[in-house]
Design a protein around this motif. Sequence first.
Motif, PDB file in Angstrom:
ATOM      1  N   ILE A  79      -5.256  -7.802   4.469  1.00 15.53           N
ATOM      2  CA  ILE A  79      -5.082  -7.998   3.030  1.00 15.53           C
ATOM      3  C   ILE A  79      -5.009  -6.635   2.363  1.00 15.53           C
ATOM      4  N   SER A  80      -4.527  -6.618   1.138  1.00 16.89           N
ATOM      5  CA  SER A  80      -4.567  -5.394   0.336  1.00 16.89           C
ATOM      6  C   SER A  80      -5.939  -5.259  -0.313  1.00 16.89           C
ATOM      7  N   GLN A 112      -0.930  -2.309   6.568  1.00 15.36           N
ATOM      8  CA  GLN A 112      -1.042  -0.873   6.794  1.00 15.36           C
ATOM      9  C   GLN A 112      -1.879  -0.601   8.039  1.00 15.36           C
ATOM     10  N   PRO A 113      -1.458   0.344   8.921  1.00 18.73           N
ATOM     11  CA  PRO A 113      -2.235   0.650  10.129  1.00 18.73           C
ATOM     12  C   PRO A 113      -3.612   1.214   9.789  1.00 18.73           C
ATOM     13  N   ASP A 169       2.104   0.999  26.972  1.00 18.76           N
ATOM     14  CA  ASP A 169       1.005   1.815  27.492  1.00 18.76           C
ATOM     15  C   ASP A 169      -0.367   1.199  27.216  1.00 18.76           C
ATOM     16  N   GLY A 170      -0.392  -0.027  26.699  1.00 25.78           N
ATOM     17  CA  GLY A 170      -1.657  -0.708  26.451  1.00 25.78           C
ATOM     18  C   GLY A 170      -2.293  -0.384  25.111  1.00 25.78           C
ATOM     19  N   THR A 171      -1.566   0.237  24.185  1.00 22.37           N
ATOM     20  CA  THR A 171      -2.138   0.560  22.875  1.00 22.37           C
ATOM     21  C   THR A 171      -1.879  -0.571  21.882  1.00 22.37           C
ATOM     22  N   MET A 172      -2.864  -0.823  21.033  1.00 20.09           N
ATOM     23  CA  MET A 172      -2.770  -1.839  19.991  1.00 20.09           C
ATOM     24  C   MET A 172      -3.004  -1.180  18.640  1.00 20.09           C
ATOM     25  N   THR A 173      -2.283  -1.626  17.636  1.00 16.96           N
ATOM     26  CA  THR A 173      -2.455  -1.117  16.278  1.00 16.96           C
ATOM     27  C   THR A 173      -3.204  -2.141  15.447  1.00 16.96           C
ATOM     28  N   LEU A 174      -4.383  -1.785  14.966  1.00 11.73           N
ATOM     29  CA  LEU A 174      -5.135  -2.651  14.063  1.00 11.73           C
ATOM     30  C   LEU A 174      -4.612  -2.436  12.649  1.00 11.73           C
ATOM     31  N   GLU A 179      -7.942   2.975  -0.476  1.00 14.62           N
ATOM     32  CA  GLU A 179      -7.130   1.813  -0.811  1.00 14.62           C
ATOM     33  C   GLU A 179      -6.043   1.638   0.245  1.00 14.62           C
ATOM     34  N   VAL A 180      -5.833   0.387   0.677  1.00 20.95           N
ATOM     35  CA  VAL A 180      -4.827   0.096   1.700  1.00 20.95           C
ATOM     36  C   VAL A 180      -3.997  -1.096   1.252  1.00 20.95           C
TER      37      VAL A 180
END
Length: 372
Positions: A188-189, A102-103, A179-184, A97-98
């Motif tokens: 939606i919950s 939330q990352p 540094d070129g990092t992306m957070t997906l 569950e997210v």
Amino acid sequence: MARRIILSLALCSAFALAAGCSDQAAEEPQEKAPPAGTLDAEQMKRLGITTAPAQAVDAVPLGTVPGQVTLPPEARVAVTSNFPGAAVRVYVIEGQEVKRGQPLALVRAAEPLQIRGELARTQAELDLAEARARRLAQLAKEGVIAEARSEEAQAALRQARASVSEQQRLASLAGAGADGTMTLRAPISGRVAHVAVETGGPVDGMTAPFVIENASAYSVDLQLPERLAKSVRPGMPVEVELGLGEDGKPMVVGGKILSVAPSLDPMTRSIMAKASIGAAPNSIQGGLVAGKNVMVVIAGQSAQPGVAVPANAVTRVGEDDLVFVRSGNRFVSRKVTVSGQAAGRAYISAGLKAGEAVAVSGIAELKAMTAE
């Protein structure tokens, strides 16, 4: 001669006695066998036969049809990466569950670094264009240069500003760090329904590494027989029986018809319809899951009266639905018209009156008795 006369008299007496006995036996009434289905209280108890009265209802459902639980379009969202790269870290697992935002994973890509470099270059060009435009504007004001040169500098300044704005939008879209990092992140919950990436594995823009399902609302795909197709309309209420609650009673979830297909499916000879339903209470055993097969009761919009009996009181023989009606010590099978079943009850529109007692257990025994 005397012996013959005595033998004749004895035979006559025997025949007379036999005839008298036959007449007496014929005169005595013979005990008749009870009609099929006749039981006393002790026999009913031994066979486990119990009864329940038919209850009057104001509105009989339109019908019961099979359905399959599905998710509405907005409840299933694929999470993709804006740029191809590699997964540095995966934070969730399938089924978790997210919450919204939330990352889900940390991805490193080369293209965001290029965008940041291009942004820095365009910002430097913008600074240069602003300085040149100010200098030429001052010179044009003093009459040192022609006004056209100042206008050219202003146009170059606007072009530099547009380039910076474009690179800023791309950098914002990338959501990448220095540094070129992306957070997906979860849009939606809900529940993580699919994970298609591993730590260190590739991530591209064509395949969704994550799929999130929102379990707060469901829909049901229905198969309507031809006889109901013309009667079902969008907006009609429906009930879906999900299972047994903690008290052992059937639990239902309500909803309504959303759409009805305009044509008949040539393979199933049915018409597809879709209905929306709410989330299942936590107390229901099994609950709602996408892909689950259920039976859906269409309430309809008419107020046709009828009766309701426990669902296990109805049995099927051939193509007919039957109930066993008690009349004194007898049970008689009777054909009925079942409009639908919901919450452990069968709704009967014809063949049974309110107050009549029907057998709700021992049905197999009654079928065997009445078949003799």
